[in-house]
Design an enzyme around this catalytic site. Structure first.
Site, PDB file in Angstrom:
ATOM      1  N   ARG A  70     -24.058 120.160 -21.040  1.00  0.00           N
ATOM      2  CA  ARG A  70     -24.298 118.733 -20.829  1.00  0.00           C
ATOM      3  C   ARG A  70     -25.351 118.540 -19.748  1.00  0.00           C
ATOM      4  NH1 ARG A  70     -20.610 113.466 -20.197  1.00  0.00           N
ATOM      5  NH2 ARG A  70     -22.328 112.032 -19.840  1.00  0.00           N
ATOM      6  N   ASP A 124     -13.421 112.834 -20.683  1.00  0.00           N
ATOM      7  CA  ASP A 124     -12.972 111.733 -19.838  1.00  0.00           C
ATOM      8  C   ASP A 124     -11.484 111.835 -19.576  1.00  0.00           C
ATOM      9  OD1 ASP A 124     -15.462 110.388 -19.708  1.00  0.00           O
ATOM     10  OD2 ASP A 124     -15.091 109.423 -21.631  1.00  0.00           O
ATOM     11  N   ASP A 135     -18.654 115.437 -23.693  1.00  0.00           N
ATOM     12  CA  ASP A 135     -18.205 114.396 -22.774  1.00  0.00           C
ATOM     13  C   ASP A 135     -16.690 114.507 -22.687  1.00  0.00           C
ATOM     14  OD1 ASP A 135     -18.235 112.135 -21.125  1.00  0.00           O
ATOM     15  OD2 ASP A 135     -18.087 110.768 -22.816  1.00  0.00           O
ATOM     16  N   ARG A 158     -25.161 113.811 -25.828  1.00  0.00           N
ATOM     17  CA  ARG A 158     -24.549 114.849 -25.014  1.00  0.00           C
ATOM     18  C   ARG A 158     -23.853 115.894 -25.861  1.00  0.00           C
ATOM     19  NH1 ARG A 158     -21.077 109.763 -23.742  1.00  0.00           N
ATOM     20  NH2 ARG A 158     -23.155 109.034 -23.905  1.00  0.00           N
TER      21      ARG A 158
END
Length: 178
Positions: free
Chosen positions: A89, A106, A104, A101
């Site tokens: 990334r 989260d 990712d 990307r």
């Protein structure tokens, strides 16, 4: 890293729109499971989703994972950032908005905690408005999982989000493994 005596429950949002997206997500899930103090439990189906908030020709593959951990929320977030970098990334400085990307990750939910710092917001601030998070999360979460700020179930938020976004393109897929 420090390690807590307590076992915490966390949900992680996962996304990729560059490269072999499914392979990237499955590999990062395995990397996460290998982190001391982390035990990956359940991974949702992958979902093909149209990009939100960005102009790109690359659709995303999204998933949500459930894990238990002895890490603190900050330690877990730091670990997620290390894994994103490991997957290639690139966060381009000076570029505003979302970017394509490879990976990712989260931190969506951590126990029933509410955390608001400059570097970390739990629950994730966009969770109730993102079908690409709510669909896979609702697939693997218990019916009684509540959003800590709203007090409403994840399934309730999914119903509302589906109603409010009738033209959003999201398609459940199967994991492709070799």
């Amino acid at each position: 890293m420090t390690s807590s005596l307590f076992l915490h429950q966390a949900y992680i949002g996962m996304g990729s729109n560059l490269g072999n997206c499914q392979e990237v997500l499955l590999t990062s899930w395995a990397w996460l499971d290998a982190v001391p103090g982390v035990s990956c439990k359940t991974l949702s189906s992958p979902y093909a989703t149209e990009p939100v908030g960005m102009l790109t020709d690359h659709w995303f593959v999204n998933a949500v994972g459930y894990l238990t951990t002895r890490l603190s929320p900050v330690e877990l977030l730091e670990t997620l950032h290390v894994l994103e970098q490991r997957a290639g990334r690139v966060r381009s400085p000076g570029v505003s908005g979302y970017q394509d990307r490879t990976l990712d990750l989260d931190l969506l939910l951590f126990d029933e905690l509410i955390v608001q710092t400059p570097d970390l917001s739990v629950p994730h601030p966009q969770i109730t408005r993102r079908l690409f998070v709510l669909k896979p999360l609702s697939e693997i979460c218990p019916d009684n999982l509540l959003h800590p700020l709203t007090g409403l179930s994840i399934h309730h938020h999914l119903r509302d989000c589906l109603r409010d976004n009738p033209n959003y393109h999201i398609r459940q897929m199967q994991w492709i493994t070799d």
